[in-house]
Design a protein around this motif. Structure first.
Motif, PDB file in Angstrom:
ATOM      1  N   THR A 226       5.096  27.054 -16.956  1.00 49.93           N
ATOM      2  CA  THR A 226       3.807  26.929 -17.642  1.00 49.93           C
ATOM      3  C   THR A 226       2.693  26.591 -16.660  1.00 49.93           C
ATOM      4  O   THR A 226       1.589  27.153 -16.717  1.00 49.93           O
ATOM      5  CB  THR A 226       3.890  25.841 -18.733  1.00 49.93           C
ATOM      6  OG1 THR A 226       4.936  26.172 -19.655  1.00 49.93           O
ATOM      7  CG2 THR A 226       2.572  25.740 -19.495  1.00 49.93           C
ATOM      8  N   LEU A 227       2.979  25.688 -15.716  1.00 50.78           N
ATOM      9  CA  LEU A 227       1.984  25.309 -14.715  1.00 50.78           C
ATOM     10  C   LEU A 227       1.601  26.501 -13.849  1.00 50.78           C
ATOM     11  O   LEU A 227       0.422  26.722 -13.544  1.00 50.78           O
ATOM     12  CB  LEU A 227       2.532  24.177 -13.847  1.00 50.78           C
ATOM     13  CG  LEU A 227       1.577  23.577 -12.806  1.00 50.78           C
ATOM     14  CD1 LEU A 227       0.435  22.851 -13.503  1.00 50.78           C
ATOM     15  CD2 LEU A 227       2.338  22.620 -11.888  1.00 50.78           C
ATOM     16  N   GLY A 228       2.598  27.289 -13.449  1.00 49.67           N
ATOM     17  CA  GLY A 228       2.318  28.466 -12.634  1.00 49.67           C
ATOM     18  C   GLY A 228       1.408  29.447 -13.346  1.00 49.67           C
ATOM     19  O   GLY A 228       0.484  30.011 -12.739  1.00 49.67           O
ATOM     20  N   HIS A 229       1.646  29.667 -14.651  1.00 51.10           N
ATOM     21  CA  HIS A 229       0.785  30.560 -15.420  1.00 51.10           C
ATOM     22  C   HIS A 229      -0.631  30.008 -15.525  1.00 51.10           C
ATOM     23  O   HIS A 229      -1.609  30.756 -15.471  1.00 51.10           O
ATOM     24  CB  HIS A 229       1.358  30.771 -16.826  1.00 51.10           C
ATOM     25  CG  HIS A 229       2.503  31.728 -16.862  1.00 51.10           C
ATOM     26  ND1 HIS A 229       2.465  32.965 -16.259  1.00 51.10           N
ATOM     27  CD2 HIS A 229       3.722  31.642 -17.438  1.00 51.10           C
ATOM     28  CE1 HIS A 229       3.611  33.588 -16.464  1.00 51.10           C
ATOM     29  NE2 HIS A 229       4.388  32.805 -17.171  1.00 51.10           N
ATOM     30  N   MET A 230      -0.762  28.693 -15.693  1.00 56.44           N
ATOM     31  CA  MET A 230      -2.094  28.090 -15.788  1.00 56.44           C
ATOM     32  C   MET A 230      -2.863  28.273 -14.487  1.00 56.44           C
ATOM     33  O   MET A 230      -4.042  28.645 -14.489  1.00 56.44           O
ATOM     34  CB  MET A 230      -1.965  26.608 -16.145  1.00 56.44           C
ATOM     35  CG  MET A 230      -1.459  26.346 -17.547  1.00 56.44           C
ATOM     36  SD  MET A 230      -1.168  24.591 -17.873  1.00 56.44           S
ATOM     37  CE  MET A 230      -2.835  23.942 -17.703  1.00 56.44           C
ATOM     38  N   PHE A 231      -2.197  28.017 -13.353  1.00 56.61           N
ATOM     39  CA  PHE A 231      -2.843  28.239 -12.059  1.00 56.61           C
ATOM     40  C   PHE A 231      -3.240  29.706 -11.895  1.00 56.61           C
ATOM     41  O   PHE A 231      -4.330  30.028 -11.406  1.00 56.61           O
ATOM     42  CB  PHE A 231      -1.909  27.831 -10.918  1.00 56.61           C
ATOM     43  CG  PHE A 231      -1.802  26.349 -10.700  1.00 56.61           C
ATOM     44  CD1 PHE A 231      -2.921  25.535 -10.744  1.00 56.61           C
ATOM     45  CD2 PHE A 231      -0.570  25.758 -10.423  1.00 56.61           C
ATOM     46  CE1 PHE A 231      -2.829  24.169 -10.530  1.00 56.61           C
ATOM     47  CE2 PHE A 231      -0.455  24.387 -10.207  1.00 56.61           C
ATOM     48  CZ  PHE A 231      -1.596  23.591 -10.263  1.00 56.61           C
ATOM     49  N   TRP A 232      -2.342  30.598 -12.305  1.00 59.16           N
ATOM     50  CA  TRP A 232      -2.552  32.036 -12.139  1.00 59.16           C
ATOM     51  C   TRP A 232      -3.788  32.505 -12.906  1.00 59.16           C
ATOM     52  O   TRP A 232      -4.672  33.179 -12.358  1.00 59.16           O
ATOM     53  CB  TRP A 232      -1.317  32.792 -12.630  1.00 59.16           C
ATOM     54  CG  TRP A 232      -1.394  34.280 -12.499  1.00 59.16           C
ATOM     55  CD1 TRP A 232      -2.049  35.155 -13.322  1.00 59.16           C
ATOM     56  CD2 TRP A 232      -0.816  35.080 -11.469  1.00 59.16           C
ATOM     57  NE1 TRP A 232      -1.906  36.446 -12.872  1.00 59.16           N
ATOM     58  CE2 TRP A 232      -1.153  36.422 -11.742  1.00 59.16           C
ATOM     59  CE3 TRP A 232      -0.037  34.788 -10.358  1.00 59.16           C
ATOM     60  CZ2 TRP A 232      -0.733  37.469 -10.938  1.00 59.16           C
ATOM     61  CZ3 TRP A 232       0.376  35.852  -9.556  1.00 59.16           C
ATOM     62  CH2 TRP A 232       0.033  37.166  -9.842  1.00 59.16           C
ATOM     63  N   THR A 233      -3.854  32.157 -14.203  1.00 56.54           N
ATOM     64  CA  THR A 233      -4.961  32.634 -15.026  1.00 56.54           C
ATOM     65  C   THR A 233      -6.287  32.045 -14.571  1.00 56.54           C
ATOM     66  O   THR A 233      -7.322  32.723 -14.586  1.00 56.54           O
ATOM     67  CB  THR A 233      -4.717  32.303 -16.508  1.00 56.54           C
ATOM     68  OG1 THR A 233      -4.472  30.893 -16.653  1.00 56.54           O
ATOM     69  CG2 THR A 233      -3.525  33.074 -17.041  1.00 56.54           C
TER      70      THR A 233
END
Length: 325
Positions: A226-233
């Protein structure tokens, strides 16, 4: 003076975007490690379920922020189809992480943009010119260098990893269609809500209750994903996909170092060479699509760029990624 301030602000945004994308790469690399650690006790299918369960917990604040109106939609059937394809891709991707060297599994996940380009032509009717087709062909050469069919280095599990990339491309097309009418946060939330029951079904056939440190690894997988997706977006809101997509490839050397330090894995010359070719192919495709989108005018985005704004199948890479891919 205002022009100088604008230039400084743009530079700060670019630096922030690069930093966020590197953080995303690090988070996804660490997620791959937690999956491998959890596999000492659990089957990949069960790890995928727990990743989705805890990922849903970390995504629920989106509902608190937007309210129940976020779930109002007339596209429930499209959400279901996109999530079903995504969860199968995730099961394949997690299996690749467990049974292949980490660097090889993650590198093969970055072949998703190659399949996205093909699917965009077949499904969405997007026009792809000779230069992008050449980049796609080069990318597949990189894939062949890693998989090496017919040699002693070939592993059938590498085909599972490629299957995950193909399915992830289907997810990216689904995101492209949904993003025409749906909010990004709605896509994220519906994904987690569907993936939990969908991934529970195969997990039940291999169920074993986790113990001790395994709980830490599966909670960590959910949090890091979830953290990786947040950073990505957030990175993609600040910078161009043509700049950030190649930077996301930093996940490969990070996971290679972690694989060597924690599991004694080494990266063979064929995997390294194939990774470089895939990296170059992805970088050119991202650059070319961004250039064409700018020429077409504001609000026009190609499928790969639009798909990058929301998570795809959460396999070794972001799923793509993008992606991932």
């Amino acid at each position: 003076m205002n022009a100088i301030d604008d230039d400084d602000g743009a530079r700060r945004d670019i630096l922030r975007a690069v930093g966020l994308m590197l953080c995303s790469a690090g988070a996804f690399a660490c997620m791959a490690v937690t999956i491998r650690k959890a596999s000492a006790e659990l089957h990949p299918f069960e790890i995928a379920f727990f990743r989705n369960l805890f990922g849903m917990v970390f995504a629920l604040p989106l509902l608190a922020r937007h309210g129940w109106g976020l779930l109002r939609t007339t596209k429930l059937h499209l959400y279901f189809t996109r999530c079903l394809i995504g969860v199968v891709s995730m099961l394949c991707g997690f299996s690749a992480i467990v049974y292949l060297p980490l660097a090889q599994a993650v590198t093969l996940s970055y072949s998703t943009p190659l399949f996205v380009t093909i699917a965009a032509v077949l499904v969405l009717g997007e026009v792809v010119r000779a230069r992008r087709w050449s980049a796609v062909a080069a990318g597949f050469v990189g894939v062949l260098l890693i998989v090496r069919p017919g040699t002693e280095g070939f592993s059938a599990m590498s085909l599972v990893a490629l299957g995950a990339a193909v399915l992830s491309a289907g997810v990216a097309i689904g995101i492209k269609i949904l993003s025409r009418t749906e909010k990004s946060d709605a896509i994220v939330l519906y994904t987690t809500l569907f993936w939990v029951p969908m991934s529970l079904v195969p997990a039940l056939f291999v169920w074993t209750w986790p113990h001790g440190w395994t709980w830490l690894w599966i909670v960590g997988a959910g949090f890091l994903g979830t953290l990786g997706h947040m950073f990505w977006t957030r990175a993609l809101k600040l910078g161009d996909a043509s700049l950030l997509t190649p930077i996301s490839f930093a996940q490969v050397p990070i996971v290679a170092v972690l694989g060597w330090a924690l599991f004694g894995e080494t990266v063979g010359p064929w995997t390294a060479l194939g990774a470089l070719v895939i990296f170059g192919s992805n970088a050119y495709i991202a650059h070319r699509e961004a250039t064409l989108a700018r020429r077409a005018g504001p609000g026009t985005r190609t499928v790969a760029i639009a798909a990058a704004d929301a998570p795809a199948a959460d396999g070794p890479g972001r799923g793509t990624q993008a992606p991932p891919r």
